[in-house]
Design a protein around this motif. Structure first.
Motif, PDB file in Angstrom:
ATOM      1  N   LYS A  13       0.826  -1.210   0.000  1.00  0.00           N
ATOM      2  CA  LYS A  13       0.000   0.000   0.000  1.00  0.00           C
ATOM      3  C   LYS A  13       0.860   1.260   0.000  1.00  0.00           C
ATOM      4  O   LYS A  13       0.440   2.304  -0.497  1.00  0.00           O
ATOM      5  CB  LYS A  13      -0.941   0.005   1.202  1.00  0.00           C
ATOM      6  N   LEU A  14       2.077   1.151   0.547  1.00  0.00           N
ATOM      7  CA  LEU A  14       3.010   2.279   0.565  1.00  0.00           C
ATOM      8  C   LEU A  14       3.894   2.321  -0.687  1.00  0.00           C
ATOM      9  O   LEU A  14       4.841   3.103  -0.746  1.00  0.00           O
ATOM     10  CB  LEU A  14       3.890   2.210   1.814  1.00  0.00           C
ATOM     11  N   ASP A  15       3.580   1.451  -1.653  1.00  0.00           N
ATOM     12  CA  ASP A  15       4.320   1.363  -2.925  1.00  0.00           C
ATOM     13  C   ASP A  15       5.779   0.962  -2.762  1.00  0.00           C
ATOM     14  O   ASP A  15       6.633   1.393  -3.525  1.00  0.00           O
ATOM     15  CB  ASP A  15       4.222   2.676  -3.719  1.00  0.00           C
ATOM     16  N   PHE A  16       6.069   0.127  -1.763  1.00  0.00           N
ATOM     17  CA  PHE A  16       7.414  -0.424  -1.628  1.00  0.00           C
ATOM     18  C   PHE A  16       7.630  -1.453  -2.725  1.00  0.00           C
ATOM     19  O   PHE A  16       6.714  -2.190  -3.076  1.00  0.00           O
ATOM     20  CB  PHE A  16       7.579  -1.140  -0.282  1.00  0.00           C
ATOM     21  N   ASN A  17       8.842  -1.529  -3.265  1.00  0.00           N
ATOM     22  CA  ASN A  17       9.141  -2.592  -4.226  1.00  0.00           C
ATOM     23  C   ASN A  17       9.581  -3.839  -3.458  1.00  0.00           C
ATOM     24  O   ASN A  17       9.736  -3.822  -2.237  1.00  0.00           O
ATOM     25  CB  ASN A  17      10.190  -2.142  -5.252  1.00  0.00           C
ATOM     26  N   LEU A  18       9.779  -4.945  -4.181  1.00  0.00           N
ATOM     27  CA  LEU A  18      10.120  -6.214  -3.527  1.00  0.00           C
ATOM     28  C   LEU A  18      11.412  -6.136  -2.734  1.00  0.00           C
ATOM     29  O   LEU A  18      11.528  -6.727  -1.654  1.00  0.00           O
ATOM     30  CB  LEU A  18      10.216  -7.339  -4.551  1.00  0.00           C
ATOM     31  N   GLU A  19      12.388  -5.409  -3.244  1.00  0.00           N
ATOM     32  CA  GLU A  19      13.663  -5.300  -2.534  1.00  0.00           C
ATOM     33  C   GLU A  19      13.499  -4.573  -1.198  1.00  0.00           C
ATOM     34  O   GLU A  19      14.099  -4.968  -0.190  1.00  0.00           O
ATOM     35  CB  GLU A  19      14.701  -4.612  -3.404  1.00  0.00           C
ATOM     36  N   LYS A  20      12.703  -3.527  -1.182  1.00  0.00           N
ATOM     37  CA  LYS A  20      12.472  -2.812   0.075  1.00  0.00           C
ATOM     38  C   LYS A  20      11.717  -3.694   1.064  1.00  0.00           C
ATOM     39  O   LYS A  20      12.019  -3.695   2.255  1.00  0.00           O
ATOM     40  CB  LYS A  20      11.676  -1.530  -0.171  1.00  0.00           C
ATOM     41  N   ILE A  21      10.739  -4.444   0.549  1.00  0.00           N
ATOM     42  CA  ILE A  21       9.973  -5.330   1.427  1.00  0.00           C
ATOM     43  C   ILE A  21      10.869  -6.421   1.996  1.00  0.00           C
ATOM     44  O   ILE A  21      10.817  -6.722   3.182  1.00  0.00           O
ATOM     45  CB  ILE A  21       8.764  -5.934   0.688  1.00  0.00           C
ATOM     46  N   ASP A  22      11.718  -7.020   1.141  1.00  0.00           N
ATOM     47  CA  ASP A  22      12.574  -8.102   1.655  1.00  0.00           C
ATOM     48  C   ASP A  22      13.557  -7.586   2.697  1.00  0.00           C
ATOM     49  O   ASP A  22      13.897  -8.294   3.650  1.00  0.00           O
ATOM     50  CB  ASP A  22      13.237  -8.917   0.541  1.00  0.00           C
ATOM     51  N   ASN A  23      13.995  -6.347   2.571  1.00  0.00           N
ATOM     52  CA  ASN A  23      14.871  -5.756   3.594  1.00  0.00           C
ATOM     53  C   ASN A  23      14.136  -5.567   4.919  1.00  0.00           C
ATOM     54  O   ASN A  23      14.737  -5.689   5.990  1.00  0.00           O
ATOM     55  CB  ASN A  23      15.428  -4.416   3.129  1.00  0.00           C
ATOM     56  N   GLU A  24      12.851  -5.289   4.829  1.00  0.00           N
ATOM     57  CA  GLU A  24      12.061  -5.046   6.044  1.00  0.00           C
ATOM     58  C   GLU A  24      11.696  -6.330   6.771  1.00  0.00           C
ATOM     59  O   GLU A  24      11.757  -6.387   8.003  1.00  0.00           O
ATOM     60  CB  GLU A  24      10.779  -4.275   5.704  1.00  0.00           C
ATOM     61  N   ILE A  25      11.280  -7.370   6.034  1.00  0.00           N
ATOM     62  CA  ILE A  25      10.794  -8.575   6.713  1.00  0.00           C
ATOM     63  C   ILE A  25      11.776  -9.738   6.653  1.00  0.00           C
ATOM     64  O   ILE A  25      11.494 -10.811   7.199  1.00  0.00           O
ATOM     65  CB  ILE A  25       9.411  -9.015   6.198  1.00  0.00           C
ATOM     66  N   ARG A  26      12.910  -9.546   6.006  1.00  0.00           N
ATOM     67  CA  ARG A  26      13.984 -10.557   5.976  1.00  0.00           C
ATOM     68  C   ARG A  26      13.575 -11.874   5.326  1.00  0.00           C
ATOM     69  O   ARG A  26      13.867 -12.946   5.826  1.00  0.00           O
ATOM     70  CB  ARG A  26      14.526 -10.825   7.369  1.00  0.00           C
ATOM     71  N   LYS A  27      12.840 -11.755   4.222  1.00  0.00           N
ATOM     72  CA  LYS A  27      12.504 -12.921   3.398  1.00  0.00           C
ATOM     73  C   LYS A  27      12.970 -12.605   1.981  1.00  0.00           C
ATOM     74  O   LYS A  27      13.007 -11.442   1.574  1.00  0.00           O
ATOM     75  CB  LYS A  27      10.993 -13.178   3.364  1.00  0.00           C
ATOM     76  N   HIS A  28      13.312 -13.628   1.213  1.00  0.00           N
ATOM     77  CA  HIS A  28      13.803 -13.413  -0.142  1.00  0.00           C
ATOM     78  C   HIS A  28      12.695 -12.847  -1.021  1.00  0.00           C
ATOM     79  O   HIS A  28      11.523 -13.207  -0.876  1.00  0.00           O
ATOM     80  CB  HIS A  28      14.331 -14.729  -0.730  1.00  0.00           C
ATOM     81  N   LYS A  29      13.091 -11.963  -1.926  1.00  0.00           N
ATOM     82  CA  LYS A  29      12.083 -11.289  -2.753  1.00  0.00           C
ATOM     83  C   LYS A  29      11.291 -12.253  -3.627  1.00  0.00           C
ATOM     84  O   LYS A  29      10.121 -12.001  -3.912  1.00  0.00           O
ATOM     85  CB  LYS A  29      12.698 -10.166  -3.578  1.00  0.00           C
ATOM     86  N   SER A  30      11.874 -13.385  -4.021  1.00  0.00           N
ATOM     87  CA  SER A  30      11.101 -14.348  -4.815  1.00  0.00           C
ATOM     88  C   SER A  30      10.018 -15.003  -3.953  1.00  0.00           C
ATOM     89  O   SER A  30       8.913 -15.272  -4.434  1.00  0.00           O
ATOM     90  CB  SER A  30      12.007 -15.413  -5.441  1.00  0.00           C
ATOM     91  N   SER A  31      10.303 -15.217  -2.682  1.00  0.00           N
ATOM     92  CA  SER A  31       9.296 -15.768  -1.766  1.00  0.00           C
ATOM     93  C   SER A  31       8.167 -14.760  -1.560  1.00  0.00           C
ATOM     94  O   SER A  31       6.984 -15.130  -1.529  1.00  0.00           O
ATOM     95  CB  SER A  31       9.921 -16.105  -0.416  1.00  0.00           C
ATOM     96  N   ILE A  32       8.541 -13.508  -1.415  1.00  0.00           N
ATOM     97  CA  ILE A  32       7.546 -12.454  -1.245  1.00  0.00           C
ATOM     98  C   ILE A  32       6.678 -12.354  -2.491  1.00  0.00           C
ATOM     99  O   ILE A  32       5.451 -12.254  -2.402  1.00  0.00           O
ATOM    100  CB  ILE A  32       8.230 -11.110  -0.942  1.00  0.00           C
ATOM    101  N   ASN A  33       7.311 -12.418  -3.650  1.00  0.00           N
ATOM    102  CA  ASN A  33       6.567 -12.336  -4.903  1.00  0.00           C
ATOM    103  C   ASN A  33       5.565 -13.485  -5.024  1.00  0.00           C
ATOM    104  O   ASN A  33       4.423 -13.277  -5.430  1.00  0.00           O
ATOM    105  CB  ASN A  33       7.533 -12.333  -6.085  1.00  0.00           C
ATOM    106  N   ARG A  34       5.981 -14.695  -4.668  1.00  0.00           N
ATOM    107  CA  ARG A  34       5.063 -15.844  -4.706  1.00  0.00           C
ATOM    108  C   ARG A  34       3.894 -15.642  -3.742  1.00  0.00           C
ATOM    109  O   ARG A  34       2.751 -15.946  -4.064  1.00  0.00           O
ATOM    110  CB  ARG A  34       5.798 -17.142  -4.364  1.00  0.00           C
ATOM    111  N   GLU A  35       4.181 -15.103  -2.574  1.00  0.00           N
ATOM    112  CA  GLU A  35       3.121 -14.860  -1.597  1.00  0.00           C
ATOM    113  C   GLU A  35       2.133 -13.818  -2.124  1.00  0.00           C
ATOM    114  O   GLU A  35       0.919 -13.960  -1.969  1.00  0.00           O
ATOM    115  CB  GLU A  35       3.737 -14.398  -0.271  1.00  0.00           C
TER     116      GLU A  35
END
Length: 58
Positions: free
Chosen positions: A19-41
């Motif tokens: 909702k804050l328009d974070f990209n996958l890299e920013k999200i993975d830095n915040e929650i410590r999960k790989h961006k491909s895992s985040i993308n699948r979720e």
């Protein structure tokens, strides 16, 4: 290798960051999960988000 599911808190964080328009890299830095895992979720729950967005607009 152990496989772990996303917790409810992590899922809520992903939604908040999207909702804050974070990209996958920013999200993975915040929650410590790989961006491909985040993308699948995100893809896995896309229909749920669309439904919630529709309900919020009513």
């Amino acid at each position: 290798m152990s496989h772990k599911h996303f917790t409810i808190d992590e899922k809520e964080s992903i939604l908040k960051f999207l909702k804050l328009d974070f990209n996958l890299e920013k999200i993975d830095n915040e929650i410590r999960k790989h961006k491909s895992s985040i993308n699948r979720e995100i893809k896995r729950n896309k229909s749920c988000r669309a439904k919630n967005k529709l309900e919020d607009s009513m």
